[in-house]
Motif scaffolding. Sequence first.
Motif, PDB file in Angstrom:
ATOM      1  N   LYS A  14      27.853   2.378   8.851  1.00 14.84           N
ATOM      2  CA  LYS A  14      27.166   1.814   7.852  1.00 14.84           C
ATOM      3  C   LYS A  14      26.187   2.755   6.942  1.00 14.84           C
ATOM      4  O   LYS A  14      25.860   3.789   7.498  1.00 14.84           O
ATOM      5  CB  LYS A  14      26.369   0.616   8.286  1.00 14.84           C
ATOM      6  CG  LYS A  14      27.029  -0.451   8.950  1.00 14.84           C
ATOM      7  CD  LYS A  14      26.603  -1.884   9.122  1.00 14.84           C
ATOM      8  CE  LYS A  14      27.564  -2.574   9.647  1.00 14.84           C
ATOM      9  NZ  LYS A  14      28.680  -3.062   8.954  1.00 14.84           N
ATOM     10  N   TYR A  15      25.882   2.487   5.680  1.00 14.35           N
ATOM     11  CA  TYR A  15      25.138   2.963   4.940  1.00 14.35           C
ATOM     12  C   TYR A  15      23.565   2.342   4.918  1.00 14.35           C
ATOM     13  O   TYR A  15      23.643   1.186   4.625  1.00 14.35           O
ATOM     14  CB  TYR A  15      25.553   2.986   3.405  1.00 14.35           C
ATOM     15  CG  TYR A  15      24.710   2.793   2.325  1.00 14.35           C
ATOM     16  CD1 TYR A  15      23.699   3.950   2.123  1.00 14.35           C
ATOM     17  CD2 TYR A  15      24.684   1.882   1.516  1.00 14.35           C
ATOM     18  CE1 TYR A  15      22.696   3.848   0.806  1.00 14.35           C
ATOM     19  CE2 TYR A  15      23.701   1.376   0.439  1.00 14.35           C
ATOM     20  CZ  TYR A  15      22.819   2.569   0.185  1.00 14.35           C
ATOM     21  OH  TYR A  15      21.978   2.542  -0.646  1.00 14.35           O
ATOM     22  N   SER A 132      24.554  -1.105  -6.860  1.00 13.47           N
ATOM     23  CA  SER A 132      24.278  -1.403  -5.110  1.00 13.47           C
ATOM     24  C   SER A 132      24.987  -0.518  -4.511  1.00 13.47           C
ATOM     25  O   SER A 132      26.358   0.022  -5.180  1.00 13.47           O
ATOM     26  CB  SER A 132      25.094  -2.664  -5.174  1.00 13.47           C
ATOM     27  OG  SER A 132      25.430  -2.881  -3.699  1.00 13.47           O
ATOM     28  N   SER A 182      18.612  -5.681   0.973  1.00 12.16           N
ATOM     29  CA  SER A 182      18.979  -4.425   1.617  1.00 12.16           C
ATOM     30  C   SER A 182      18.331  -2.967   0.853  1.00 12.16           C
ATOM     31  O   SER A 182      17.866  -2.169   1.701  1.00 12.16           O
ATOM     32  CB  SER A 182      20.651  -4.076   1.385  1.00 12.16           C
ATOM     33  OG  SER A 182      21.199  -4.248   0.198  1.00 12.16           O
ATOM     34  N   MET A 186      16.241  -1.192   3.575  1.00 12.12           N
ATOM     35  CA  MET A 186      16.273   0.221   3.876  1.00 12.12           C
ATOM     36  C   MET A 186      15.161   1.148   3.702  1.00 12.12           C
ATOM     37  O   MET A 186      14.688   1.935   4.361  1.00 12.12           O
ATOM     38  CB  MET A 186      17.347   0.893   2.696  1.00 12.12           C
ATOM     39  CG  MET A 186      18.696   0.309   3.116  1.00 12.12           C
ATOM     40  SD  MET A 186      19.997   1.060   1.901  1.00 12.12           S
ATOM     41  CE  MET A 186      21.311   0.227   1.842  1.00 12.12           C
ATOM     42  N   ASP A 273      26.175  -6.917   8.870  1.00 10.95           N
ATOM     43  CA  ASP A 273      25.384  -6.333   7.777  1.00 10.95           C
ATOM     44  C   ASP A 273      23.980  -7.041   7.543  1.00 10.95           C
ATOM     45  O   ASP A 273      23.687  -7.555   8.573  1.00 10.95           O
ATOM     46  CB  ASP A 273      26.204  -6.665   6.448  1.00 10.95           C
ATOM     47  CG  ASP A 273      27.266  -5.586   6.344  1.00 10.95           C
ATOM     48  OD1 ASP A 273      27.166  -4.260   6.899  1.00 10.95           O
ATOM     49  OD2 ASP A 273      28.544  -5.867   6.061  1.00 10.95           O
TER      50      ASP A 273
END
Length: 339
Positions: A14-15, A132, A182, A186, A273
Amino acid sequence: MVWATANSNLALVKYWGKAPGGRNRAASASLSVTLDGLTTIAGVEERSDLETDRVEWVPPGPTQAVTEYVATVRRELGIERPVSVVLTSNFPVAAGLASSASAYASLASALAAAAPNRLATTEIAALARRGSGSACRSLFGGFVEWRPDGGDDAVHQVAAQEHWALAILVAVTREVPKSVGSREGMKRTAATSPYYEAWLSTSTADLEAARAALAARDLGTLGPIAERNALRMHAAAIAADPPLLYWEPATIAVMQEVARLRARGVGAFFSIDAGPQVKVLCESADADRVAAALAAVPGVTRVLRSRPGGGPEVLDRPPAWATAALSGRGGEDSRRAVG
Ligand code: PMV
């Protein structure tokens, strides 16, 4: 009107964290599978009768960020007049199903198709990324790698969708927009989680190992990498201040069911996610059995079925599923002007 479809994608590595400098550059590399049938379509039309760009979601949804994106990007692409944009997806948006990936990938593709000059796929991916981050991976079908260290052509397909007939099942547990998106998630993880650096440093090894397992179509190796990568991302997020806990009780129940399936000899592996849904990977021969087991978990409202899918398509008119969705919307006069 120019139309473009794009599929969502699921990151196996994942990012979660941005590099400095803006424009959604990633702090670490990620590897995804493009999800067949989890699709957004964007329609773009240049309009001399409009003074500002306008965006409409069908059914109605938040439009401010998309409208700002459209206003910037269409000018950069040399589209001089305002545009009217309509977007619709065939799956629940903003519920942790990575709808922003298919939305910005379809939108960037439609804007690029409406632009006077032709763009390379990597350039369209870089545009999608600005909406995104994960959207840049949806510009390609099959299995896709996004490396933070390679400039704007850092996204590329590592294997076509035909490489591996995996099944990807989505156990939906709660269909409401997530409380912390997100972007904010993040940022908060990077700023406050003591485990953020550890997350980044382990993710490179996960990527190398996942790429090799993918090349060998070795689910017994890839599955555990995907699981631990997702859990490490969530561990870093849970340790943020204030904490980011995206799970529902049913999210954990599905993880436990996946472990039980494995104990019975079925190769099933999960990923999660920034939301409560659980994505489960298995060989397509096991898909019916795994889907039935997931559907029986208390709290699972439905199970969506996908497999590796293709990249965006530019179309003259929307496909049947989208025509049906779009025909329900208001006419020209009743369209909501947003911005
Ligand atoms: O692209 P964004 O900003 O929606 O972030 C995506 C984050 C994850 O879905 C959790 C991971 C990923 O790599 O897709």
